[in-house]
Design an enzyme around this catalytic site. Structure first.
Site, PDB file in Angstrom:
ATOM      1  N   CYS A 149      13.631  57.806  60.963  1.00 34.90           N
ATOM      2  CA  CYS A 149      14.752  56.866  61.017  1.00 34.90           C
ATOM      3  C   CYS A 149      15.485  56.894  62.356  1.00 34.90           C
ATOM      4  O   CYS A 149      16.427  56.123  62.562  1.00 34.90           O
ATOM      5  CB  CYS A 149      15.729  57.147  59.880  1.00 34.90           C
ATOM      6  N   CYS A 165      23.409  54.448  48.117  1.00 26.56           N
ATOM      7  CA  CYS A 165      22.157  54.411  48.881  1.00 26.56           C
ATOM      8  C   CYS A 165      22.139  53.204  49.828  1.00 26.56           C
ATOM      9  O   CYS A 165      22.536  52.103  49.464  1.00 26.56           O
ATOM     10  CB  CYS A 165      20.971  54.311  47.929  1.00 26.56           C
ATOM     11  N   LYS A 169      24.755  51.747  54.958  1.00 22.40           N
ATOM     12  CA  LYS A 169      25.093  51.369  53.588  1.00 22.40           C
ATOM     13  C   LYS A 169      25.282  49.865  53.448  1.00 22.40           C
ATOM     14  O   LYS A 169      24.783  49.259  52.496  1.00 22.40           O
ATOM     15  CB  LYS A 169      26.381  52.098  53.166  1.00 22.40           C
ATOM     16  N   HIS A 210      19.254  48.971  56.664  1.00 21.11           N
ATOM     17  CA  HIS A 210      18.514  49.987  57.403  1.00 21.11           C
ATOM     18  C   HIS A 210      17.063  49.573  57.678  1.00 21.11           C
ATOM     19  O   HIS A 210      16.144  50.069  57.028  1.00 21.11           O
ATOM     20  CB  HIS A 210      18.570  51.304  56.622  1.00 21.11           C
TER      21      HIS A 210
END
Length: 396
Positions: free
Chosen positions: A85, A208, A334, A338
């Site tokens: 990431c 998540c 959030k 992402h």
């Protein structure tokens, strides 16, 4: 670690970022072109004036051709990088070091991801064959262990812990609701967050980060050349990257209440940048809130709060948009979403907007501080990579 770094030797002079979320009408090529065009225009450059390119993507293409094809680059070096990431940040780190070395005058870092079409809830991970002893838990399951471990260590009961995590989530949705590029643009109450379905352990839907498509990019040059391109450059003060050995998974002393790789990267970046009191020196911080407990622990790993106190600071509003140190003013992973290859560069984009006073008025931070931090992590508690940067508007 070395304290030399590339402080004040490289500047960001142009940036661009697409909206993040569901792009059913666009492919990876379209997202790359959109982010690149905005970045070229931002720096007043054409693609031919960029000497070299670094392209970050986790799963949306192999080799530099993935970038060279849609941009129709001719005889340019294009390097594809991947580091979980932190992939987008890794692309910028490589471009910055290339310019600092003198190898190139102008370099571009672009990160992009197009995974929503795959139909998977998360990344479509193709792991290499192994001996069958590796963990098979989801990312949510592994990070869900952080909250009860933190609560047990510092004497916070489950109800209080739930409130702390809901405060973080609500804060990031509040910020994302004021960001036209974000994936989720609605405020969400703590009541709704607490009542949401659980996904893993105590983590609910609103704990998540969203899986998204998107792209972001930056152009870097030597600091002394920055004003040829913009009158408001961002100077790179520190770049640090740490790859963990995975020893946390076999160390009986590892307790899931902090991320050693993140702490080490922060110490190194602060040393490079001359930052001694991050909570009072930084204007804002963009951190890797893949899950709400992650952001909580990072407040301590990054030196924004003493060990065992971050939960109190969260409830006190220290990290809110109008708090002492705003964290994720763009909504974070959030709310912004992402897309793995783009997230690191998206964080730099928010620093670009905020420090140049170009963020939307409803979320523009009012401060006389001139430094900002970005932080990425990839992997899982006990086994991760971590990136920390510090950028600023002033030389010296």
């Amino acid at each position: 670690m070395s304290s030399h770094g590339i402080r004040d030797r490289v500047a960001i002079v142009g940036m661009g970022c697409t909206t993040f979320g569901e792009h059913w009408d666009k492919g990876i090529d379209d997202l790359i072109v959109d982010a690149a065009q905005e970045t070229f225009e931002s720096a007043g450059l054409t693609k031919d004036k960029v000497d070299a390119y670094w392209f970050g993507t986790a799963q949306s293409g192999m080799s530099g051709i993935t970038l060279a094809r849609p941009l129709q680059l001719e005889n340019k070096p294009v390097t594809r990088v991947e580091n979980y990431c932190a992939t987008g940040a890794e692309a910028l780190r490589a471009a910055a070091y290339a310019v600092a070395s003198g190898a190139y005058d102008v370099a571009m870092a672009l990160g992009a991801e197009k995974v929503k079409d795959g139909g998977y809830q998360g990344l479509n991970s193709n792991n290499p064959p192994n001996d069958g002893t590796a963990r098979t838990l989801t990312a949510a399951a592994m990070f869900s262990m952080v909250a009860p471990a933190y609560g047990a260590k510092y004497g916070i009961d489950e109800e209080q812990m739930t409130d702390v995590l809901a405060t973080i989530s609500s804060k990031n949705h509040f910020n994302g609701a004021r960001n036209r590029r974000a994936q989720f643009r609605k405020e969400v109450s703590k009541e709704t967050i607490c009542a949401s379905p659980r996904l893993a352990g105590g983590l609910g839907v609103f704990d998540c980060a969203g899986v998204a498509d998107g792209a972001a990019a930056a152009i870097v040059v030597r600091a002394e050349d920055a004003h040829l391109y913009t009158d408001k450059p961002l100077y790179i003060k520190g770049l640090s990257f740490v790859a963990g050995s995975g020893s946390g998974l076999i160390d009986p002393d590892y307790d899931y209440t902090h991320f050693p790789e993140c702490e080490a990267a922060a110490i190194d970046a602060y040393q490079q940048a001359g930052v001694t009191d991050p909570r009072r020196q930084l204007a804002l911080a963009e951190v890797h809130d893949c899950f709400t407990p992650t952001e909580l622990v990072l407040m301590e790993d990054l030196g924004f709060a003493e060990r065992g106190t971050a939960w109190k600071e969260v409830l006190a509003g220290t990290f809110a948009l109008n708090g002492e140190l705003p964290v994720n003013p763009d909504g974070g992973l959030k709310s912004f979403g992402h897309p793995v290859g783009a997230s690191g560069l998206r964080m730099f984009f928010e620093c670009w907007l905020q420090l140049r006073k170009e963020a939307p008025p409803e979320r523009q931070i009012e401060t006389d501080r001139t430094l900002a931090l970005t932080h990425n992590l990839g992997g899982y508690p006990g086994e991760m990579v971590s990136f920390v940067s510090v950028v600023g508007t002033q030389l010296g």
